[in-house]
Write an enzyme that holds these catalytic residues in place. Sequence first.
Site, PDB file in Angstrom:
ATOM      1  N   ASP A  82       0.894  -1.097   0.125  1.00 51.18           N
ATOM      2  CA  ASP A  82       0.090  -0.067  -0.140  1.00 51.18           C
ATOM      3  C   ASP A  82       0.868   1.450  -0.196  1.00 51.18           C
ATOM      4  OD1 ASP A  82      -2.200   1.551  -0.056  1.00 51.18           O
ATOM      5  OD2 ASP A  82      -2.667   1.289   2.027  1.00 51.18           O
ATOM      6  N   ASN A 132     -10.739  -2.792  -6.117  1.00 51.77           N
ATOM      7  CA  ASN A 132      -9.953  -1.865  -6.963  1.00 51.77           C
ATOM      8  C   ASN A 132     -10.471  -1.580  -8.037  1.00 51.77           C
ATOM      9  OD1 ASN A 132      -6.678  -2.952  -5.925  1.00 51.77           O
ATOM     10  ND2 ASN A 132      -7.872  -1.490  -5.097  1.00 51.77           N
ATOM     11  N   ARG A 182       1.718  -5.102   6.271  1.00 44.66           N
ATOM     12  CA  ARG A 182       1.096  -3.922   5.367  1.00 44.66           C
ATOM     13  C   ARG A 182       1.765  -2.425   5.434  1.00 44.66           C
ATOM     14  NH1 ARG A 182      -5.007  -2.422   4.252  1.00 44.66           N
ATOM     15  NH2 ARG A 182      -4.495  -0.556   3.009  1.00 44.66           N
TER      16      ARG A 182
END
Length: 245
Positions: free
Chosen positions: A23, A71, A191
Amino acid sequence: MSTAEIQPKIAPGGPRHVAIIMDGNGRWATQRGRPRLFGHHAGAKRVREIVEACPDVGVEYLTIFAFSTENWKRTQVEVAGLMSLFRRYISKEMRSLSEYGARVRFIGDRDKLDDKLIKLMGELEAHTAHNTRINLTIALNYGGRDEVARATHRLAQDVASGKLDPDSVDEETLPRYLDTHVLPDPDLVIRTSGEARISNFLLWQSAYAEYEFIDTLWPDFTREEFARLCAAYGGRDRRFGAVKT
C-alpha cells in the site's frame, strides 16, 4: 535478477511464508507531484528487490496483494493503467523470474480480467512451474470474501453431486477449495503505508498470522526493513490459543 547464489542469513524461527499488502503507491507519487500510476510503476520495481531478499532470510513463500476485487472502483484511467502495467510486468519479468528460480502463481478470480492478461498469467505460471528457490504468489483481482464464496460454491457442488459427504465437512475441508490450497498459511502479514486494516486479504488463511503495520510507503520499502521484520517475527511468542506451562 541476479542468478548468483545467495548465502542465506536465516533468522532463527523466522517466517516461512510472508504475505504483503503493498500500500502507498498513490501517496508516494502524489508527494512527488506525479500521477498515481507513476507510483504503481515504482512499486512494481520494488517487488523484484523483495523477491530477491526472501532466500536471504529463509522465506520460502511470498504472497503479494497486487489488485483487489474492490480496486475496480478506482478511476477508469487508473484501472486501465494498472492492467497495462500487469501485462508489461509479466512480459518483462518472465525470463528473469524463471532464471532466478522463482515459481509464480496467481490467485483471485480471473474471469473479469482481459484475455491477453489471463494468457500471460498462464504462461508465467507454466514457465516457472519447475522452480523451487522462492514461491511467489500474486493476488490479482483477489478478495478474501470472494475467495471463500467461490470455494463454498465449489464445495456445495461436490456435495450436491455426491462427491463429498456433507457430514465429513469440517474446518479442514474448505481450505482444499481455496485458491491457496497448495500453499501453507502465512506466518507474517505486512501492510505498508501506515494503514492498520487487512483489506479483505487472505481472511481464512491469516487466522493465526502475525501482523506488522508499518508507516513506510511501498515504493520505499527496502530489503533491510523486510529482513528486520522477519527477524522480529522470530522473537514473537506464538501459542495458537494455548497456554505455555
